[in-house]
Design a protein around this motif. Structure first.
Motif, PDB file in Angstrom:
ATOM      1  N   PHE A 141     -12.448   5.288  -2.286  1.00 27.43           N
ATOM      2  CA  PHE A 141     -11.778   5.001  -3.516  1.00 27.43           C
ATOM      3  C   PHE A 141     -12.827   4.879  -4.340  1.00 27.43           C
ATOM      4  CE2 PHE A 141      -7.253   3.022  -3.164  1.00 27.43           C
ATOM      5  CZ  PHE A 141      -6.687   4.149  -2.483  1.00 27.43           C
ATOM      6  N   ARG A 147      -8.008  10.608  -3.805  1.00 25.18           N
ATOM      7  CA  ARG A 147      -7.428   9.391  -3.528  1.00 25.18           C
ATOM      8  C   ARG A 147      -6.406   9.037  -2.878  1.00 25.18           C
ATOM      9  NH1 ARG A 147      -5.908   5.564  -7.506  1.00 25.18           N
ATOM     10  NH2 ARG A 147      -4.670   7.153  -8.930  1.00 25.18           N
ATOM     11  N   MET A 178      -1.300  -7.622  -4.554  1.00 25.89           N
ATOM     12  CA  MET A 178      -2.339  -8.912  -5.155  1.00 25.89           C
ATOM     13  C   MET A 178      -1.539 -10.250  -4.654  1.00 25.89           C
ATOM     14  SD  MET A 178      -3.127  -7.566  -8.838  1.00 25.89           S
ATOM     15  CE  MET A 178      -4.340  -8.492  -9.155  1.00 25.89           C
ATOM     16  N   LEU A 218      -9.140  -5.399  -3.306  1.00 22.49           N
ATOM     17  CA  LEU A 218      -9.074  -5.170  -1.748  1.00 22.49           C
ATOM     18  C   LEU A 218     -10.666  -5.449  -1.231  1.00 22.49           C
ATOM     19  CD1 LEU A 218      -7.932  -3.854   0.635  1.00 22.49           C
ATOM     20  CD2 LEU A 218      -8.463  -1.389  -0.405  1.00 22.49           C
ATOM     21  N   PHE A 227       6.681   6.251 -11.977  1.00 20.47           N
ATOM     22  CA  PHE A 227       5.372   5.546 -11.830  1.00 20.47           C
ATOM     23  C   PHE A 227       5.205   4.387 -12.537  1.00 20.47           C
ATOM     24  CE2 PHE A 227       0.920   5.049 -13.243  1.00 20.47           C
ATOM     25  CZ  PHE A 227       0.366   5.165 -12.004  1.00 20.47           C
ATOM     26  N   ILE A 233      -6.035   3.663   4.172  1.00 27.26           N
ATOM     27  CA  ILE A 233      -5.735   2.042   3.973  1.00 27.26           C
ATOM     28  C   ILE A 233      -4.460   1.977   4.536  1.00 27.26           C
ATOM     29  CG2 ILE A 233      -5.771   0.370   2.276  1.00 27.26           C
ATOM     30  CD1 ILE A 233      -7.794   1.882   0.710  1.00 27.26           C
ATOM     31  N   LEU A 239       0.706  10.877  -9.324  1.00 27.51           N
ATOM     32  CA  LEU A 239      -0.413  11.385 -10.135  1.00 27.51           C
ATOM     33  C   LEU A 239      -0.923  12.855  -9.526  1.00 27.51           C
ATOM     34  CD1 LEU A 239      -2.372   7.949 -10.623  1.00 27.51           C
ATOM     35  CD2 LEU A 239      -0.641   9.112 -12.105  1.00 27.51           C
ATOM     36  N   HIS A 296       3.468  -2.225  -6.875  1.00 27.06           N
ATOM     37  CA  HIS A 296       2.300  -1.951  -6.059  1.00 27.06           C
ATOM     38  C   HIS A 296       1.313  -2.987  -6.457  1.00 27.06           C
ATOM     39  CE1 HIS A 296      -1.386  -0.831  -4.408  1.00 27.06           C
ATOM     40  NE2 HIS A 296      -2.072  -0.190  -5.628  1.00 27.06           N
ATOM     41  N   GLY A 335      -5.862   7.113   0.631  1.00 26.30           N
ATOM     42  CA  GLY A 335      -4.867   5.941   0.762  1.00 26.30           C
ATOM     43  C   GLY A 335      -4.288   6.051   2.078  1.00 26.30           C
ATOM     44  N   THR A 355       0.745  -1.411  -0.042  1.00 23.06           N
ATOM     45  CA  THR A 355       0.106   0.020  -0.062  1.00 23.06           C
ATOM     46  C   THR A 355       1.035   1.140  -0.200  1.00 23.06           C
ATOM     47  OG1 THR A 355      -0.203  -0.162   2.375  1.00 23.06           O
ATOM     48  CG2 THR A 355      -2.128  -0.939   1.081  1.00 23.06           C
ATOM     49  N   HIS A 364      -9.822  -2.110  -7.510  1.00 27.65           N
ATOM     50  CA  HIS A 364      -9.554  -1.961  -5.990  1.00 27.65           C
ATOM     51  C   HIS A 364     -10.791  -2.582  -5.267  1.00 27.65           C
ATOM     52  CE1 HIS A 364      -6.451   0.825  -6.968  1.00 27.65           C
ATOM     53  NE2 HIS A 364      -6.044   0.557  -5.747  1.00 27.65           N
ATOM     54  N   GLY A 391       2.797   5.912  -5.810  1.00 27.59           N
ATOM     55  CA  GLY A 391       2.208   6.094  -7.124  1.00 27.59           C
ATOM     56  C   GLY A 391       1.232   7.264  -7.099  1.00 27.59           C
ATOM     57  N   ALA A 392       0.321   7.210  -6.126  1.00 26.70           N
ATOM     58  CA  ALA A 392      -1.018   8.132  -6.245  1.00 26.70           C
ATOM     59  C   ALA A 392      -0.212   9.533  -5.778  1.00 26.70           C
ATOM     60  CB  ALA A 392      -1.797   7.778  -4.870  1.00 26.70           C
ATOM     61  N   PHE A 427       0.172  -9.593  -0.299  1.00 22.48           N
ATOM     62  CA  PHE A 427      -0.779  -9.270   0.469  1.00 22.48           C
ATOM     63  C   PHE A 427      -1.743 -10.319   0.580  1.00 22.48           C
ATOM     64  CE2 PHE A 427      -4.701  -6.678   1.297  1.00 22.48           C
ATOM     65  CZ  PHE A 427      -5.001  -7.509   2.491  1.00 22.48           C
ATOM     66  N   ARG A 478       4.112   1.335 -10.086  1.00 19.45           N
ATOM     67  CA  ARG A 478       2.997   0.882 -10.054  1.00 19.45           C
ATOM     68  C   ARG A 478       2.956  -0.656 -10.281  1.00 19.45           C
ATOM     69  NH1 ARG A 478      -1.048  -1.240 -13.608  1.00 19.45           N
ATOM     70  NH2 ARG A 478      -3.184  -0.029 -13.542  1.00 19.45           N
TER      71      ARG A 478
HETATM   72  C1  HEM Z   1      -4.250  -3.442  -0.223  1.00 18.58           C
HETATM   73  C2  HEM Z   1      -4.846  -2.520  -0.795  1.00 18.58           C
HETATM   74  C3  HEM Z   1      -4.842  -2.257  -2.187  1.00 18.58           C
HETATM   75  C4  HEM Z   1      -5.098  -3.122  -3.348  1.00 18.58           C
HETATM   76  C5  HEM Z   1      -5.422  -4.558  -3.235  1.00 18.58           C
HETATM   77  C6  HEM Z   1      -4.754  -2.737  -4.533  1.00 18.58           C
HETATM   78  C7  HEM Z   1      -4.890  -2.955  -5.873  1.00 18.58           C
HETATM   79  C8  HEM Z   1      -4.640  -2.315  -6.982  1.00 18.58           C
HETATM   80  C9  HEM Z   1      -4.837  -2.909  -8.487  1.00 18.58           C
HETATM   81  C10 HEM Z   1      -5.176  -4.210  -8.609  1.00 18.58           C
HETATM   82  C11 HEM Z   1      -4.430  -1.846  -9.125  1.00 18.58           C
HETATM   83  C12 HEM Z   1      -4.432  -2.041 -10.700  1.00 18.58           C
HETATM   84  C13 HEM Z   1      -5.650  -1.469 -11.395  1.00 18.58           C
HETATM   85  C14 HEM Z   1      -5.882  -1.687 -12.790  1.00 18.58           C
HETATM   86  O1  HEM Z   1      -4.802  -1.466 -13.471  1.00 18.58           O
HETATM   87  O2  HEM Z   1      -6.852  -1.366 -13.210  1.00 18.58           O
HETATM   88  C15 HEM Z   1      -4.048  -0.857  -8.451  1.00 18.58           C
HETATM   89  C16 HEM Z   1      -3.522   0.226  -9.181  1.00 18.58           C
HETATM   90  C17 HEM Z   1      -3.242   1.451  -8.512  1.00 18.58           C
HETATM   91  N1  HEM Z   1      -3.426   1.772  -6.790  1.00 18.58           N
HETATM   92 FE1  HEM Z   1      -4.081   0.326  -5.668  1.00 18.58          FE
HETATM   93  N2  HEM Z   1      -4.420  -1.299  -4.434  1.00 18.58           N
HETATM   94  C18 HEM Z   1      -4.525  -1.019  -2.837  1.00 18.58           C
HETATM   95  C19 HEM Z   1      -4.210   0.239  -1.997  1.00 18.58           C
HETATM   96  C20 HEM Z   1      -3.948   1.226  -2.731  1.00 18.58           C
HETATM   97  C21 HEM Z   1      -3.526   2.303  -1.825  1.00 18.58           C
HETATM   98  C22 HEM Z   1      -3.694   2.546  -0.415  1.00 18.58           C
HETATM   99  C23 HEM Z   1      -3.198   3.334  -2.737  1.00 18.58           C
HETATM  100  C24 HEM Z   1      -2.789   4.718  -2.363  1.00 18.58           C
HETATM  101  C25 HEM Z   1      -3.541   5.724  -2.576  1.00 18.58           C
HETATM  102  C26 HEM Z   1      -3.192   2.855  -4.110  1.00 18.58           C
HETATM  103  C27 HEM Z   1      -2.912   3.360  -5.422  1.00 18.58           C
HETATM  104  C28 HEM Z   1      -2.992   2.817  -6.699  1.00 18.58           C
HETATM  105  C29 HEM Z   1      -2.556   3.709  -7.592  1.00 18.58           C
HETATM  106  C30 HEM Z   1      -1.969   5.020  -7.754  1.00 18.58           C
HETATM  107  C31 HEM Z   1      -2.655   2.696  -8.838  1.00 18.58           C
HETATM  108  C32 HEM Z   1      -2.338   2.906 -10.282  1.00 18.58           C
HETATM  109  C33 HEM Z   1      -3.652   3.648 -10.890  1.00 18.58           C
HETATM  110  C34 HEM Z   1      -3.521   3.868 -12.349  1.00 18.58           C
HETATM  111  O3  HEM Z   1      -2.411   3.426 -12.857  1.00 18.58           O
HETATM  112  O4  HEM Z   1      -3.912   5.204 -12.788  1.00 18.58           O
HETATM  113  N3  HEM Z   1      -3.616   1.532  -4.020  1.00 18.58           N
HETATM  114  N4  HEM Z   1      -4.143  -1.044  -6.992  1.00 18.58           N
END
Ligand code: HEM
Ligand code: HEM
Length: 464
Positions: free
Chosen positions: A394, A429, A69, A351, A57, A436, A43, A64, A433, A33, A347, A39-40, A72, A61
């Motif tokens: 989110f 966002r 996946m 998540l 990024f 979380i 952006l 992350h 984050g 996270t 998400h 990453g957030a 965690f 990404r």
């Molecule tokens: C355990 C919790 C989380 C899970 C399971 C998770 C899962 C994912 C997944 C599967 C993607 C890919 C989405 C896609 O390509 O359609 C993603 C992208 C992303 N997540 Fe998470 N996420 C979690 C927590 C967070 C948190 C806390 C943040 C912080 C703000 C975050 C920020 C992002 C960002 C910035 C991307 C890239 C979005 C983009 O490409 O525009 N995530 N996440």
């Protein structure tokens, strides 16, 4: 259904693999996270963190997504199945030593994954980015886990194979095949084939890994935990079998719904869209079965912190799988594809559904294997609310941003001209984050203390 006998083998080392997987899951949730949070921030303010190559990024990404996946949710679910199978077949885990070997190998692969992806060493296919030697490590782990659990079942004392056991073995077999073919492991240098066939293969992989790794094991956990917490037998064994066979039938061939805007063959798109709508069958049979089991007993569910997480996960499962078929329709996807709408869905699935059930299963199982109460029910509740509020936020923010993007693009706006319009949503966002991420840190502390801490006075904790 009642809790089955605990197992003690290998000189008092019982459940050490399960504990190790749970601790890995909690630790990786923090790292994963944090990577998402970085990453957030990028952006929101692309230049704020400077141009440090290993967190640009494109790299952070991938770190992350792979960590949240596989590391965690994946580690947590692998721990869960190492508990579920021996308990349900009433036989100790065949080899705790193999269990620990898989635990270390799995974590080694994940550490190698973070390092190589941060260095830019990637195969650049979504969720299949890790390079060939790491893929081999993952496949060996999956094969060893299958062997260990299969030998456990062979020595079983319980003649009936509960539906959770079906899901675990279906999941293991299909995940192995999906990972093997999806990563094109016979092409070690690229991990891919070429052209459009590779796009189809990549999304065969990308979707099936969600359906056969995360979904099957999460559903197995829910099927085990809900009846125990509700103190009621499972509503219907027949429904559970319909759900199991129909998910294998439906999920395996719908990956092309990720390629509706690409030049994939039309017949394949039609099959993918039809199958996506048909996914309502396996999803609803599971949910109807679980919810009828707990009918009139929601109080029981909510008085158990593990049950509470699992129930919330089941609601997210419904929402994800109502949205999924909807966004498989070409008319809807014209608007939503490539926008933050899909990030919201991702998400919610990983998540909201799978991650929340994983956390619930960890909190449910921990007291049973440590034989002492959780370190703090209060902290687990706090994590529940942080993750829940963060996830709802989110979903709302990203869906809104996605609709703004989609509408702008359909009106012929250039990509960069929409960015100012979604800036506020990106700020929100990043802020959400923090909730979380905070929940992840609290969870790690609580899970660590629950495993290694001394028992606290009952006034501060409670055993289920
Ligand atoms: C355990 C919790 C989380 C899970 C399971 C998770 C899962 C994912 C997944 C599967 C993607 C890919 C989405 C896609 O390509 O359609 C993603 C992208 C992303 N997540 Fe998470 N996420 C979690 C927590 C967070 C948190 C806390 C943040 C912080 C703000 C975050 C920020 C992002 C960002 C910035 C991307 C890239 C979005 C983009 O490409 O525009 N995530 N996440
Ligand atoms: C009824 C079941 C489901 C259907 C029909 C479905 C459908 C879809 C579709 C059509 C997309 C692509 C959207 C686009 O690119 O425009 C997508 C993306 C995605 N779905 Fe689902 N979904 C379902 C359930 C789930 C579940 C249960 C999970 C998580 C365990 C999940 C996780 C994801 C993720 C991570 C993505 C983003 C992939 C990417 O990086 O582009 N989905 N889904």
């Amino acid at each position: 259904m009642e809790v089955r006998g605990e197992t003690r083998i290998d000189g008092g080392q019982a459940h050490s693999a399960v504990k190790g997987y749970f601790l890995s899951s909690a630790s990786w949730m923090v790292v994963g996270t944090l990577a998402g949070f970085i990453g957030a921030i990028e952006l929101v303010a692309p230049d704020l963190l400077g141009n440090i190559p290993w967190i640009v990024f494109g790299r952070i990404r991938q770190v992350h997504t792979n960590l949240v996946m596989f590391a965690f949710v994946g580690s947590g679910l692998l721990g869960v199945i190492h508990y579920l199978v021996p308990t349900l077949v009433r036989s100790p885990l065949y080899s705790e030593r193999i269990g620990k070997v898989t635990l270390w190998l799995w974590n080694l692969a994940l550490v190698a994954g973070v390092i190589t992806l941060s260095l830019g060493d990637t195969q650049n296919r979504e969720y299949a980015e890790m390079i060939w030697p790491i893929d081999m490590g993952v496949l060996i782990v999956l094969a060893l886990i299958f062997y260990n659990l299969f030998q456990t079942v062979r020595r079983r004392e319980e003649p009936l194979l509960y539906v959770s056991v079906w899901y675990v073995f279906g999941g293991l077999i299909f995940t192995f095949l999906t990972y093997f073919f999806g990563n094109a492991v016979w092409h070690p240098d690229t991990g891919s084939i070429t052209g459009m066939p590779d796009a189809i293969l990549a999304w065969f992989y990308g979707h099936n890994i969600l359906g056969f790794f995360f979904t099957t094991f999460s559903v197995a956990a829910a099927y085990y935990i809900i009846p125990i917490v509700s103190r009621a037998p499972l509503y219907s064994h027949t429904l559970s079998l319909i759900g199991f066979w129909s998910i294998l039938l439906m999920y395996s061939h719908i990956g092309t719904h990720h390629l509706l805007q690409a030049p994939a063959p039309t017949w394949l798109k039609v099959i993918a869209i039809t199958g996506s709508v048909g996914m309502v069958i396996p999803v609803m049979t599971v949910l109807v079965n679980l919810w009828l089991t707990m009918r009139g007993r929601l109080g029981n569910i909510h008085s158990d912190i593990g049950g509470k997480f699992v129930f919330a996960g089941s609601v997210w499962y419904l929402l994800t799988c109502l949205q999924g078929p909807l966004q498989s329709l070409p008319t809807v996807q014209r608007l939503t594809h490539f926008t933050n709408w899909v990030i919201a869905h991702a998400h919610m699935g990983v998540l909201g559904f799978s991650g929340t059930i994983t956390l619930g299963a960890i909190y449910f199982i921990l007291p049973r294997i440590t034989r002492k109460p959780l370190f703090s029910i209060f902290l687990a509740n706090l994590q529940y609310w942080l993750v829940l509020i963060g996830m709802v936020g989110f979903f709302t923010v990203l869906t809104a941003a996605g609709l703004i993007q989609g509408n702008g693009w359909l009106n012929g706006e250039a990509l960069y001209r929409i960015l100012p319009q979604i800036h506020l949503y990106m700020v929100l966002r990043a802020g959400l984050g923090i909730l979380i991420l905070g929940g992840a840190v609290i969870g790690l502390y609580n899970i660590y203390r629950s495993i290694y801490g001394r028992e606290r006075p009952r006034a501060h904790s409670a055993e289920r």
